[in-house]
Motif scaffolding. Structure first.
Motif, PDB file in Angstrom:
ATOM      1  N   THR A  72       0.831  -1.258  -0.125  1.00  0.00           N
ATOM      2  CA  THR A  72      -0.066  -0.039   0.103  1.00  0.00           C
ATOM      3  C   THR A  72       0.929   1.399  -0.217  1.00  0.00           C
ATOM      4  OG1 THR A  72      -0.239  -0.094   2.428  1.00  0.00           O
ATOM      5  CG2 THR A  72      -1.927  -1.298   1.269  1.00  0.00           C
ATOM      6  N   ALA A  73       2.292   1.101   0.235  1.00  0.00           N
ATOM      7  CA  ALA A  73       3.078   2.234   0.188  1.00  0.00           C
ATOM      8  C   ALA A  73       3.348   3.052  -0.931  1.00  0.00           C
ATOM      9  CB  ALA A  73       4.385   1.982   1.034  1.00  0.00           C
ATOM     10  N   THR A  74       3.139   2.224  -2.193  1.00  0.00           N
ATOM     11  CA  THR A  74       3.344   2.801  -3.338  1.00  0.00           C
ATOM     12  C   THR A  74       2.160   3.391  -4.116  1.00  0.00           C
ATOM     13  OG1 THR A  74       3.095   0.719  -4.381  1.00  0.00           O
ATOM     14  CG2 THR A  74       5.095   1.209  -3.800  1.00  0.00           C
ATOM     15  N   ASN A  75       0.913   3.351  -3.434  1.00  0.00           N
ATOM     16  CA  ASN A  75      -0.111   3.770  -3.931  1.00  0.00           C
ATOM     17  C   ASN A  75      -0.561   5.272  -3.089  1.00  0.00           C
ATOM     18  OD1 ASN A  75      -3.196   4.271  -4.336  1.00  0.00           O
ATOM     19  ND2 ASN A  75      -3.213   2.240  -5.150  1.00  0.00           N
ATOM     20  N   LYS A  76      -0.873   6.217  -3.716  1.00  0.00           N
ATOM     21  CA  LYS A  76      -1.126   7.484  -3.356  1.00  0.00           C
ATOM     22  C   LYS A  76      -2.202   7.485  -2.154  1.00  0.00           C
ATOM     23  CE  LYS A  76       0.351  10.333  -7.191  1.00  0.00           C
ATOM     24  NZ  LYS A  76       0.057  11.644  -7.912  1.00  0.00           N
ATOM     25  N   VAL A  77      -3.250   6.729  -2.531  1.00  0.00           N
ATOM     26  CA  VAL A  77      -4.305   6.581  -1.460  1.00  0.00           C
ATOM     27  C   VAL A  77      -4.364   5.469  -0.788  1.00  0.00           C
ATOM     28  CG1 VAL A  77      -5.968   7.578  -3.594  1.00  0.00           C
ATOM     29  CG2 VAL A  77      -5.477   5.086  -3.457  1.00  0.00           C
ATOM     30  N   GLY A  78      -3.126   4.862  -0.605  1.00  0.00           N
ATOM     31  CA  GLY A  78      -3.030   3.885   0.495  1.00  0.00           C
ATOM     32  C   GLY A  78      -3.753   2.506   0.559  1.00  0.00           C
ATOM     33  N   SER A  79      -4.008   2.028  -0.980  1.00  0.00           N
ATOM     34  CA  SER A  79      -4.612   0.536  -0.942  1.00  0.00           C
ATOM     35  C   SER A  79      -3.952  -0.133  -1.946  1.00  0.00           C
ATOM     36  CB  SER A  79      -6.043   0.950  -1.207  1.00  0.00           C
ATOM     37  OG  SER A  79      -6.250   1.339  -2.267  1.00  0.00           O
ATOM     38  N   SER A  80      -4.042  -1.203  -1.924  1.00  0.00           N
ATOM     39  CA  SER A  80      -3.408  -2.309  -3.022  1.00  0.00           C
ATOM     40  C   SER A  80      -4.629  -3.347  -3.326  1.00  0.00           C
ATOM     41  CB  SER A  80      -2.329  -3.179  -2.363  1.00  0.00           C
ATOM     42  OG  SER A  80      -1.956  -3.980  -3.315  1.00  0.00           O
ATOM     43  N   VAL A  81      -4.760  -3.717  -4.510  1.00  0.00           N
ATOM     44  CA  VAL A  81      -5.908  -4.630  -4.955  1.00  0.00           C
ATOM     45  C   VAL A  81      -5.271  -5.785  -5.855  1.00  0.00           C
ATOM     46  CG1 VAL A  81      -8.249  -5.191  -6.300  1.00  0.00           C
ATOM     47  CG2 VAL A  81      -7.718  -2.796  -4.945  1.00  0.00           C
ATOM     48  N   ASN A  82      -5.412  -7.044  -5.375  1.00  0.00           N
ATOM     49  CA  ASN A  82      -4.819  -8.020  -6.504  1.00  0.00           C
ATOM     50  C   ASN A  82      -5.881  -8.701  -6.758  1.00  0.00           C
ATOM     51  OD1 ASN A  82      -2.978 -10.222  -7.327  1.00  0.00           O
ATOM     52  ND2 ASN A  82      -2.465 -10.956  -5.619  1.00  0.00           N
ATOM     53  N   LEU A  83      -5.940  -8.568  -8.154  1.00  0.00           N
ATOM     54  CA  LEU A  83      -7.469  -9.221  -8.862  1.00  0.00           C
ATOM     55  C   LEU A  83      -7.068 -10.505  -9.475  1.00  0.00           C
ATOM     56  CD1 LEU A  83     -10.234  -9.185  -9.804  1.00  0.00           C
ATOM     57  CD2 LEU A  83      -9.547  -7.800 -11.698  1.00  0.00           C
ATOM     58  N   VAL A  84      -7.550 -11.570  -9.198  1.00  0.00           N
ATOM     59  CA  VAL A  84      -7.474 -12.754  -9.755  1.00  0.00           C
ATOM     60  C   VAL A  84      -8.594 -13.074 -10.901  1.00  0.00           C
ATOM     61  CG1 VAL A  84      -6.849 -15.168  -9.532  1.00  0.00           C
ATOM     62  CG2 VAL A  84      -6.245 -14.072  -7.717  1.00  0.00           C
ATOM     63  N   ASN A  85      -8.175 -12.313 -11.945  1.00  0.00           N
ATOM     64  CA  ASN A  85      -9.310 -12.823 -12.973  1.00  0.00           C
ATOM     65  C   ASN A  85      -8.718 -13.950 -13.908  1.00  0.00           C
ATOM     66  OD1 ASN A  85      -7.013 -11.467 -14.427  1.00  0.00           O
ATOM     67  ND2 ASN A  85      -8.385  -9.549 -14.855  1.00  0.00           N
ATOM     68  N   VAL A  86      -9.435 -14.017 -14.969  1.00  0.00           N
ATOM     69  CA  VAL A  86      -8.938 -15.036 -16.109  1.00  0.00           C
ATOM     70  C   VAL A  86      -7.773 -14.739 -16.788  1.00  0.00           C
ATOM     71  CG1 VAL A  86      -9.850 -13.526 -18.157  1.00  0.00           C
ATOM     72  CG2 VAL A  86      -9.947 -16.101 -18.316  1.00  0.00           C
ATOM     73  N   ASP A  87      -7.019 -13.598 -16.607  1.00  0.00           N
ATOM     74  CA  ASP A  87      -5.649 -13.263 -17.223  1.00  0.00           C
ATOM     75  C   ASP A  87      -4.612 -13.870 -16.163  1.00  0.00           C
ATOM     76  OD1 ASP A  87      -6.718 -11.894 -19.316  1.00  0.00           O
ATOM     77  OD2 ASP A  87      -6.615  -9.972 -18.486  1.00  0.00           O
ATOM     78  N   LYS A  88      -5.058 -14.185 -14.903  1.00  0.00           N
ATOM     79  CA  LYS A  88      -4.084 -14.706 -13.966  1.00  0.00           C
ATOM     80  C   LYS A  88      -4.377 -16.113 -13.672  1.00  0.00           C
ATOM     81  CE  LYS A  88      -2.855 -10.336 -11.526  1.00  0.00           C
ATOM     82  NZ  LYS A  88      -2.992  -9.739 -10.026  1.00  0.00           N
ATOM     83  N   LEU A  89      -5.847 -16.441 -14.020  1.00  0.00           N
ATOM     84  CA  LEU A  89      -6.179 -17.955 -13.698  1.00  0.00           C
ATOM     85  C   LEU A  89      -6.910 -18.457 -14.944  1.00  0.00           C
ATOM     86  CD1 LEU A  89      -6.408 -20.241 -11.870  1.00  0.00           C
ATOM     87  CD2 LEU A  89      -8.190 -19.032 -10.716  1.00  0.00           C
ATOM     88  N   PRO A  90      -6.113 -18.749 -15.998  1.00  0.00           N
ATOM     89  CA  PRO A  90      -6.883 -19.373 -17.117  1.00  0.00           C
ATOM     90  C   PRO A  90      -8.111 -20.315 -17.014  1.00  0.00           C
ATOM     91  CG  PRO A  90      -4.416 -19.854 -17.252  1.00  0.00           C
ATOM     92  CD  PRO A  90      -4.924 -19.571 -15.783  1.00  0.00           C
ATOM     93  N   GLY A  91      -8.271 -20.853 -15.900  1.00  0.00           N
ATOM     94  CA  GLY A  91      -9.389 -22.069 -15.667  1.00  0.00           C
ATOM     95  C   GLY A  91     -10.578 -21.032 -15.454  1.00  0.00           C
ATOM     96  N   LEU A  92     -10.659 -19.940 -15.104  1.00  0.00           N
ATOM     97  CA  LEU A  92     -11.743 -19.308 -14.749  1.00  0.00           C
ATOM     98  C   LEU A  92     -12.635 -18.946 -16.217  1.00  0.00           C
ATOM     99  CD1 LEU A  92     -10.563 -16.332 -12.337  1.00  0.00           C
ATOM    100  CD2 LEU A  92     -12.120 -18.322 -11.643  1.00  0.00           C
ATOM    101  N   ASN A  93     -12.033 -19.055 -17.133  1.00  0.00           N
ATOM    102  CA  ASN A  93     -12.520 -18.891 -18.360  1.00  0.00           C
ATOM    103  C   ASN A  93     -14.006 -19.703 -18.638  1.00  0.00           C
ATOM    104  OD1 ASN A  93     -12.678 -17.202 -21.023  1.00  0.00           O
ATOM    105  ND2 ASN A  93     -12.098 -19.249 -22.117  1.00  0.00           N
ATOM    106  N   THR A  94     -14.937 -18.610 -18.851  1.00  0.00           N
ATOM    107  CA  THR A  94     -16.470 -18.987 -19.191  1.00  0.00           C
ATOM    108  C   THR A  94     -16.883 -19.276 -17.633  1.00  0.00           C
ATOM    109  OG1 THR A  94     -16.163 -21.314 -19.550  1.00  0.00           O
ATOM    110  CG2 THR A  94     -15.794 -20.086 -21.462  1.00  0.00           C
ATOM    111  N   LEU A  95     -16.495 -19.140 -16.602  1.00  0.00           N
ATOM    112  CA  LEU A  95     -16.940 -19.586 -15.470  1.00  0.00           C
ATOM    113  C   LEU A  95     -17.846 -18.534 -14.875  1.00  0.00           C
ATOM    114  CD1 LEU A  95     -14.498 -22.010 -13.938  1.00  0.00           C
ATOM    115  CD2 LEU A  95     -16.692 -22.550 -15.412  1.00  0.00           C
ATOM    116  N   GLY A  96     -17.830 -17.137 -15.191  1.00  0.00           N
ATOM    117  CA  GLY A  96     -18.375 -15.960 -14.765  1.00  0.00           C
ATOM    118  C   GLY A  96     -18.057 -15.720 -13.079  1.00  0.00           C
ATOM    119  N   ILE A  97     -16.833 -15.730 -12.776  1.00  0.00           N
ATOM    120  CA  ILE A  97     -16.486 -15.430 -11.453  1.00  0.00           C
ATOM    121  C   ILE A  97     -14.875 -14.919 -11.510  1.00  0.00           C
ATOM    122  CG2 ILE A  97     -15.563 -17.578 -10.838  1.00  0.00           C
ATOM    123  CD1 ILE A  97     -17.137 -17.095  -8.082  1.00  0.00           C
TER     124      ILE A  97
END
Length: 220
Positions: A72-97
């Protein structure tokens, strides 16, 4: 004849309703469609190519690292989001989550934003968060202070935020109803677009002096 016309209109309306209901992530017609970036031995489904099922392994449905706190230190607003979507987890494709880990420094903010393709369900793991969302016109605010174990839902497409009101770090996890929910951060979109929006437009829209608008645009 009138009965036939009425029947056809009903069928057409039901077909339209069905198409609208699946306008986001369509239901899969197979067990899985692991996403790949090349076309070798693949078919194209939901914006991604499907890996040959005979080549799929358990690792295609696996992601590691959500136990690691975000920086969070590198973000001006003091937060960090780590999104696990289809680009990071290929098995999510077509599963809608998809899934995200959110970390907040004391008084850190996940600024007002929207997910155009997904509803968000957030659970607080540590700390205290002030959260809320704003409806479409007439722009009613729904807000709540959440503590550890509390859950809050942000409807698809609506502007929402999370703010750490505590003096310690906060952690939350969020599930989203799309393999790729999208993200529009309001301040970045309005004041940091490329090319920039004409300052006269923003000055009139926000009822601000043009110099103030130009200053805000320089921040993004």
């Amino acid at each position: 004849m009138k009965k036939v016309v009425s029947y056809l209109v009903t069928v057409a309306l039901l077909a339209l309703a069905s198409s609208l209901a699946s306008a986001y992530d369509p239901s899969p017609l197979q067990d899985f469609c692991v996403a790949i970036n090349n076309t070798d031995s693949a078919v194209f489904v939901n914006g991604k190519f499907c890996k040959d099922p005979t080549l799929v392994t358990a690792n295609d449905f696996f992601f590691s690292g959500l136990n690691i706190p975000g920086n969070t230190a590198t973000n001006k607003v003091g937060s960090s989001v780590n999104l696990v979507n289809v680009d990071k987890l290929p098995g999510l494709n077509t599963l809608g989550i998809s899934l995200a880990r959110l970390d907040f420094a004391p008084y850190g903010l996940n600024p007002p934003h929207t997910h155009p393709r997904g509803t968000e369900l957030l659970v607080v793991i540590e700390g205290t968060l002030l959260v809320g969302f704003v409806t479409s016109n007439p722009n009613k605010l729904f807000t709540k202070v959440l503590n550890k174990g509390d859950v809050f839902v942000f409807p698809i497409g609506l502007i929402h935020f999370q703010f750490n009101v505590g003096q310690t770090n906060a952690v939350a996890f969020a599930g989203l109803s799309s393999q790729n929910p999208g993200l529009i951060t309001i301040a970045n979109a309005v004041f940091g677009s490329n090319p920039p929006i004409n300052p006269d437009v923003l000055a009139k829209a926000f009822q601000l002096d043009k110099n103030v608008v130009e200053y805000l645009q320089k921040q993004f």
